[in-house]
Design an enzyme around this catalytic site. Sequence first.
Site: not given
Length: 306
Positions: A75, A113-114, A128
Amino acid sequence: MNKFSHFDQEGRSRMVDVTDKQKTKRVAIAQGKVKVSSKTLDLIKDQEIEKGDVLEVARVAGIMGVKRTPDLIPMCHPLLISGVDLKFNIIEEEATIEILATTKIAGKTGVEMEALTAVSVAGLTIYDMCKAVDKGIEIGGIKLLKKTGGKSGVYLAQDLVGEAIAFCSSPEKGIAKEEIAEATFKEDYGLAGDAHAGDWHRQVSLLAIEDINLMREQGLDLELGAFGENIVTQGLKLPELPIGRKLKLGEEIILEVTQIGKECHDRCKIYHQVGDCIMPKRGIFAKVIQGGTVKSGVKLEVLIND
């Protein structure tokens, strides 16, 4: 269902309509933490991880994560991001890398959210890059620290704002300090009249009342200043603050964290008087960046964007 903005009156998912909102400057700062082994941390610092410069790759990945946030979170609005900054603070004692992401926009909706996506992707990238030598890496502590702009105004995480409930001083080192009614802090010096003030990195000491009370629960009758602390705080997790983090005391005083705890080679007078000393384990030290005069009860705020 209408209490949640991403659902309409019928409970159907929706992207919030921001068509009629006014554009404002909006900033969000998020935090994440990556715990590695001490050996892995040394490899990261010395840039000896085979895949390359871990933190720089993670920085680029975090920025890319910001750009792809609406593709990952259903959203979220696609936004014209105006600024992204990722910083990494290495906390040696905990073999932890703190990630701070700041996102900025002049727009109709926020960029929380960013910022959260940036620290998440950066943390995953560190994993990683290092998984060949350390599969036990832990990623956590992801949260919003601060947001500004928009109708809701300023938000600060609860553990960023505390209080200085007392100030203590002594003319001699190694003894308990006594509470004082008013404290004057001098730039690059420390607390006026205190034996620990001077041209060095441990100008001011801080200890939380929460830790003092734990000692009191063991049956010890302790006055404030018993452990040699200059500032007694409430509401802040002092040992979790990284070196270099700044604190705002009252309206004008700025402190910079220079040391977490200390090593005691000899038992000081405080230890013999009290039976233990928690300052080496739970206290922190700082230098005065900007001075001023305050009384007890003033706000003590952790500054995360300086």
